[in-house]
Design a protein around this motif. Structure first.
Motif, PDB file in Angstrom:
ATOM      1  N   UNK A  90       4.767   9.139   0.163  1.00 36.43           N
ATOM      2  CA  UNK A  90       3.909   8.755   1.292  1.00 36.43           C
ATOM      3  C   UNK A  90       3.351  10.004   1.975  1.00 36.43           C
ATOM      4  N   UNK A  94      -2.899   9.752   0.111  1.00 34.10           N
ATOM      5  CA  UNK A  94      -4.182   9.771   0.803  1.00 34.10           C
ATOM      6  C   UNK A  94      -4.615   8.362   1.188  1.00 34.10           C
ATOM      7  N   UNK A  95      -5.582   8.312   2.105  1.00 31.82           N
ATOM      8  CA  UNK A  95      -6.209   7.024   2.410  1.00 31.82           C
ATOM      9  C   UNK A  95      -6.822   6.488   1.120  1.00 31.82           C
ATOM     10  N   UNK A 118       4.350   6.064   8.610  1.00 24.82           N
ATOM     11  CA  UNK A 118       3.173   6.807   8.161  1.00 24.82           C
ATOM     12  C   UNK A 118       1.873   6.134   8.608  1.00 24.82           C
ATOM     13  N   UNK A 119       1.974   5.111   9.456  1.00 22.52           N
ATOM     14  CA  UNK A 119       0.776   4.466   9.978  1.00 22.52           C
ATOM     15  C   UNK A 119       0.108   3.527   8.991  1.00 22.52           C
ATOM     16  N   UNK A 120       0.870   3.026   8.036  1.00 28.88           N
ATOM     17  CA  UNK A 120       0.317   2.112   7.031  1.00 28.88           C
ATOM     18  C   UNK A 120       0.114   0.731   7.659  1.00 28.88           C
ATOM     19  N   UNK A 121      -1.044   0.118   7.407  1.00 31.18           N
ATOM     20  CA  UNK A 121      -1.334  -1.203   7.974  1.00 31.18           C
ATOM     21  C   UNK A 121      -1.025  -2.302   6.968  1.00 31.18           C
ATOM     22  N   UNK A 123      -2.801  -4.495   5.536  1.00 38.06           N
ATOM     23  CA  UNK A 123      -3.678  -4.729   4.380  1.00 38.06           C
ATOM     24  C   UNK A 123      -3.560  -3.617   3.340  1.00 38.06           C
ATOM     25  N   UNK A 124      -2.604  -2.708   3.525  1.00 39.50           N
ATOM     26  CA  UNK A 124      -2.400  -1.649   2.533  1.00 39.50           C
ATOM     27  C   UNK A 124      -1.073  -1.808   1.808  1.00 39.50           C
TER      28      UNK A 124
ATOM     29  N   UNK B 110      -1.202   3.289  16.377  1.00 37.59           N
ATOM     30  CA  UNK B 110      -0.223   3.578  15.331  1.00 37.59           C
ATOM     31  C   UNK B 110      -0.773   4.595  14.339  1.00 37.59           C
ATOM     32  N   UNK B 186      -8.022  12.134   2.882  1.00 33.28           N
ATOM     33  CA  UNK B 186      -7.390  12.053   4.198  1.00 33.28           C
ATOM     34  C   UNK B 186      -5.982  11.490   4.065  1.00 33.28           C
TER      35      UNK B 186
END
Lengths: 197, 319
Positions: A90, A94-95, A118-121, A123-124, B110, B186
């Motif tokens: 992670x 990358x995005x 890690x700020x994963x939403x 929809x990911x 977040x 990114x």
């Protein structure tokens, strides 16, 4: 002794690749030959990293046999080790990355908590329950999580109270809620039954 | 049917650049303004002759400043009156009504990193977002594109907020933002926010999607001005009104002129609050909004009256 299914209880869809992603990280901690065959025979575009948690023996696994040549395969033997490897994956990801977590709920939701940091939403990331139905149970009294619970009533590993295991699930904690079953009449604890094989 | 309205006085007008003015507003009752979140906008009620004109503008100051709110207004060449009134008629000391802030362009707290992009006057919500991120100590950068050096409004405020993290793209120097490189490589957990002209927003969204960015990390805001157009007839089934929408009024404004209380928030085709059910349309629905999905448009059952119209014929609405 059953509670009706409630909204917070996860419903797991059939695991599919999200082909809008450009990088893919698959964490798998249980065997499912049919699923492995289906996913790995038709891999998504972009990079694929497989973090495999499996017993340290010579047994064969469908997850390591049908891998595309380009996939990065990382074998681990304990959940702690798998989570460390995932953390590294992670960290450099990358995005555009999609995350797939497949296995027992205890393992996949600990991995999911890691992804959250890690700020994963939503929809990911996709989750799939494979193998044991054992539940991680959060004690609402002492806040300890008792892991690998197969029964509807369990003794809390933190405070020893007899907990009734509810269907109410916290994604943040990665556990089902457990509360003291004999709070009203101390000592009156029904026999536990195996309901989460 | 607006949200709570506040009466404010125009305390200060500043010319920032050719065609761009800043207005500082204070409450006439002496109370403090509520705190708002970065990216919020307010709707100004402007007295244009016999009718009231309502335009949305992003709040750009410090979200924690309770005494003064600021908006910046670019004079629209094809203005139907709102921005022209603010540029030509508005004076310090005048009082107007505004609707309380609404945020359709909120930060995701977040996120681990935030990329803010502004095109021209789109800097206004980006500035309040940048202030909020700076206050939170978050990791962010700003990419600001404008026509020529003199159009780079608020660059000093931005530089003070995030020294070294403000990137300028000046069109007159042939500089432009390459979104595919801006968004490539990114780290996980990055969020992207853009406010600017339609073509720029679309280019950035396409670049993000091509790189696999999920929708939840791609944020954009555009306000559309109602464009006017051909007159058309309207029937309202619930309130039993029949009237013609003239070419210089939006459908929503024409409904309001009939004394019918229609819902709205942004009045710029962005929020979806004013959606009305189309009972019948003997003409072509001209959708200008940014809210309805392609399927919803194709169904012909919904319209956003703040910016959309009918071409020819009669429109029957359930209102």
């Amino acid at each position: 002794m059953s509670t009706p299914a409630i909204k917070s209880q996860p419903i797991y869809a059939e695991l599919e690749w999200d082909r809008t992603g450009t990088h893919h990280i698959l964490f798998v901690s249980a065997e499912d030959a049919a699923l492995a065959q289906r996913l790995l025979s038709n891999p998504p575009g972009g990079t694929l990293t497989v973090v495999h948690l499996r017993p340290a023996d010579d047994s064969r696994s469908a997850w390591s046999q049908n891998l595309p040549d380009t996939a990065l395969y990382l074998e681990t033997h304990t959940l702690a080790e798998a989570l460390e490897v995932l953390r590294d994956a992670f960290y450099v990801a990358q995005m555009g990355t999609r995350i797939y977590l497949a296995g027992a709920e205890d393992a996949i939701w600990q991995a999911s908590q890691l992804a959250d940091t890690f700020g994963v939403s939503r929809d990911e990331i996709r989750h799939a329950q494979l193998g044991t139905k054992a539940r991680p149970v959060f004690c609402v009294h002492c806040r300890t999580i008792t892991r690998g619970v197969h029964t509807n009533i369990v003794s809390c590993s933190g405070c020893g109270r007899s907990l009734f295991v509810r269907d109410h699930f916290s994604r943040r904690l990665g556990a089902y809620m457990g509360f003291q079953i004999d709070a009203e009449v101390p000592g009156e604890v029904p026999a536990a039954e195996v309901v989460y094989p | 049917m607006s949200s709570a309205s506040l009466n404010v006085e125009i305390r200060r007008i500043r010319d920032l650049a050719p065609g761009i003015r800043e207005f500082s507003l204070s409450r006439t009752d002496g109370d403090d303004f509520p705190v708002y979140s970065g990216g919020s906008h307010i709707v100004l009620s402007l007295p244009l002759g016999e009718r009231t004109h309502r335009n949305p503008y992003s709040l750009l100051g410090d979200p924690t400043d309770r005494k003064t709110w600021r908006v910046a207004v670019r004079k629209q060449e094809d203005s139907r009156g709102g921005s022209r009134w603010l540029h030509e008629q508005a004076r310090e000391g005048m009082r107007i009504d505004i609707a309380a802030p609404v945020n359709l362009f909120a930060l995701n707290r977040l996120g681990r990193r935030h990329i803010l992009v502004a095109g021209g006057i789109g800097i206004t919500p980006i500035l309040s977002q940048a202030r909020e991120l700076a206050r939170l100590g978050a990791d962010f950068e700003v990419h600001y594109a404008y026509r020529a050096p003199e159009y780079g409004v608020f660059v000093d405020e931005l530089e003070a907020l995030a020294p070294g993290r403000i990137h300028h793209y000046v069109q007159s120097r042939r500089e432009q933002i390459e979104f595919s490189s801006l968004l490539a490589g990114r780290p996980l957990g990055t969020h992207f926010y853009i406010c600017g002209p339609g073509g720029m927003v679309a280019a950035s969204m396409n670049a993000g999607k091509a790189l696999g960015w999920p929708e939840s990390h791609l944020h954009s805001e555009q306000f559309l001005a109602p464009t006017g157009g051909e007159p058309f007839d309207v029937k309202l089934t619930a309130s039993g009104k029949a009237f013609t929408v003239p070419s210089d009024l939006s459908l929503l404004e024409a409904i309001e002129q009939q004394g019918v209380d229609a819902p709205y928030l942004c009045r710029g085709g962005a929020c979806g609050q004013c959606e009305l059910e189309v009972v019948d349309a003997s003409g072509e629905l001209i959708h200008h909004d940014l809210y309805l999905s392609a399927e919803e448009r194709a169904s012909g059952k919904k319209i956003m009256p703040c910016v959309s119209r009918l071409k020819g014929g009669c429109l029957t609405l359930n209102l």
